[in-house]
Design an enzyme around this catalytic site. Structure first.
Site, short mmCIF file in Angstrom:
data_model
loop_
_atom_site.label_atom_id
_atom_site.label_comp_id
_atom_site.label_asym_id
_atom_site.label_seq_id
_atom_site.Cartn_x
_atom_site.Cartn_y
_atom_site.Cartn_z
N HIS A 109 1.08 -1.19 -0.04
CA HIS A 109 0.10 0.08 -0.04
C HIS A 109 0.88 1.22 -0.04
O HIS A 109 2.10 1.02 0.71
CB HIS A 109 -0.73 0.00 1.29
CG HIS A 109 -1.66 -1.21 1.51
ND1 HIS A 109 -1.18 -2.28 2.23
CD2 HIS A 109 -3.09 -1.32 1.29
CE1 HIS A 109 -2.39 -3.06 2.45
NE2 HIS A 109 -3.47 -2.12 1.91
N ASP A 112 2.44 1.95 3.26
CA ASP A 112 3.43 0.84 3.90
C ASP A 112 4.82 1.33 3.29
O ASP A 112 5.87 1.16 4.27
CB ASP A 112 3.14 -0.48 2.96
CG ASP A 112 1.70 -0.92 3.36
OD1 ASP A 112 1.25 -0.53 4.30
OD2 ASP A 112 1.40 -1.86 2.49
#
Ligand code: XUL
Ligand code: CO
Length: 448
Positions: A109, A112
């Site tokens: 993501h 992240d």
């Protein structure tokens, strides 16, 4: 040993490259079945399985749950500098881990990879910086991006939804994240882009306009597709179904629901389905059911490989370990022609009390071995036509004569009814379920 990481520090000391040692090995840090170069049906195991490491579980999550703070220490979170410096160290750790594991892909993501800034522009800048570094690491290691995505569910601004938020003011913020995450995916050569609609659903129908929310979702997905294609993205867009959690009801409930939604909105050319085992379970389905359903509708795309607990009603995201389940899964995947853009992404986390760095390796090794064994059993079952010859014979009455005419739509109801006397009394034909179940077990008992 050759250096398997580019950073200054080694984050997983004492672990070298994980290698294949065969089924008799007792080494917890070796593969027992996954032999990357072994060929099955013209493709290597690595080409069939396309393993990916999930950045969020493996390098971000620290075991925090509703009842307690983190238990798993990440050395990359500690050190000089702010959140961007920590993200740089995390990237080093991730590429060291993925390379040592001999996995070929990863998924992330936006949040992240890079921390959220104080403005959308700063967030985009952080992401672009980390993407530049990730591109360098990919080039140096050969590791590739399976898919990227945007976390449009974590921040409190998304508590009422992202693209389905009742407040238009939220939508530009969703767009800025999704646009940047698509850009990042393209820059890193990703072969897919995933939408998991974490909060695209409702908590209560008493405050929800279902028709508008679903239309908004379709409009937004079409917009994202058009943007990606206009920037040259040739990969697949994926929808990842999940019936609930965090919302009471999620619009992307299961494969069948997503298929209907994609077709109703003309999105089925560009979108495929990313199927997660634990989500199938939450929807009341087997993993095999979801995979076979997607394959049967020509919408199979990719897999989030994990497992749930049949006695828990939530997403436990455990690493897959059932050879029976991986065999049935690989049968469905091979039946669908195997992966093209997709792969097996370990959307799975080690348990809160699995606190040693070796646990992360052993979890992935177990999952990779389980799928490799499933691949071997499944490809033999298919090659030997052990089940398909039975299925073919079972439907053979539709291969010719009136049956074939019916399949082509060449008989009307009255015509079909008129044949009732001619066909007379239909005998009983066994479905042979138990025999077929025994056949699957026979292949599992004869793995080598
Ligand atoms: C959550 C989940 C996500 C998606 C990506 O249940 O599966 O991690 O895979 O957003
Ligand atoms: Co997932």
């Amino acid at each position: 040993m050759t250096k398997l990481f580019k950073g200054e520090r080694e984050y997983f000391p004492g672990v070298g490259r994980i290698s294949y040692e065969g089924p008799k090995s007792d080494n917890p840090l070796a593969f027992k079945y996954y032999d990357a170069g072994r060929k099955l049906g013209g493709k290597t195991m690595a080409e069939h399985l396309r393993f990916a490491v999930a950045y969020w579980h493996s390098f971000c999550a620290d075991g925090t749950d509703q009842f307690g703070t983190g238990t798993i220490e990440h050395p990359w979170d500690k050190g000089l500098g702010g959140p961007v410096a920590a993200a740089e160290r995390k990237l080093d750790a991730a590429f060291e881990f993925i390379t040592k594991l001999s996995a070929e892909y990863y998924c992330f993501h936006d949040r992240d990879l890079a921390p959220e800034g104080s403005t959308p522009a700063e967030s985009e800048k952080n992401l672009a910086h980390l993407v530049e570094l990730a591109a360098e690491r990919q080039k140096a290691t050969g590791v590739k991006l399976l898919w990227g995505t945007a976390n449009v569910f974590g921040n409190p601004r998304f508590m009422n939804g992202a693209a389905t938020n009742p407040d238009f003011a939220v939508l530009p913020l969703v767009a800025s994240q999704v646009k940047a995450a698509i850009d990042a995916t393209i820059a890193l050569g990703g072969s897919g882009y995933t939408f998991w609609g974490g909060r695209e659903g409702y908590m209560s129908l008493l405050n929800t306009d279902l028709a508008r929310e679903k239309e908004h979702l379709a409009t937004f997905l079409a917009m994202a597709r058009d943007y990606g294609r206009s920037r040259g993205f040739k990969g697949a867009f994926y929808i990842e179904p999940k019936p609930m959690e965090p919302t009471k009801h999620q619009y992307d409930f299961d494969v069948e629901t997503v298929a209907g939604f994609l077709r109703a909105h003309g999105l089925d050319k560009d979108f495929r389905i990313n199927i997660e085992a634990n989500h199938a379970e939450l929807a009341g389905h087997d993993f095999q059911h979801e995979l076979e359903t997607a394959v049967s509708m020509g919408l199979f795309g990719s897999v989030d490989a994990n497992r749930g607990d049949p006695r828990n009603g939530w997403d436990t995201d455990q690493f897959p370990n059932s050879l029976y389940e991986t065999t049935l899964a690989m049968m469905a995947i091979l039946k669908g022609g195997g992966f093209t853009t997709g792969g097996l992404n370990f959307d799975a986390k080690i348990r809160r009390n699995s606190v040693d760095p070796a646990d992360l390796f052993e979890a992935h090794i177990g999952g990779m071995d389980a799928f490799a064994a499933g691949l071997v059993a499944a490809s033999r079952i298919i090659e030997d036509k052990a089940l398909s010859s039975f299925i073919q014979a079972r439907y053979s009455s539709f291969d010719s004569g009136e049956g074939a005419k019916f399949e082509k739509g060449g008989i009307d109801l009255a015509g079909l009814a008129a044949m009732a006397n001619e066909y007379g009394k239909v005998g009983r034909t066994s479905g042979r379920q138990e025999r077929l179940e025994n056949i699957v077990n026979k292949y599992l008992l004869n793995l080598d």
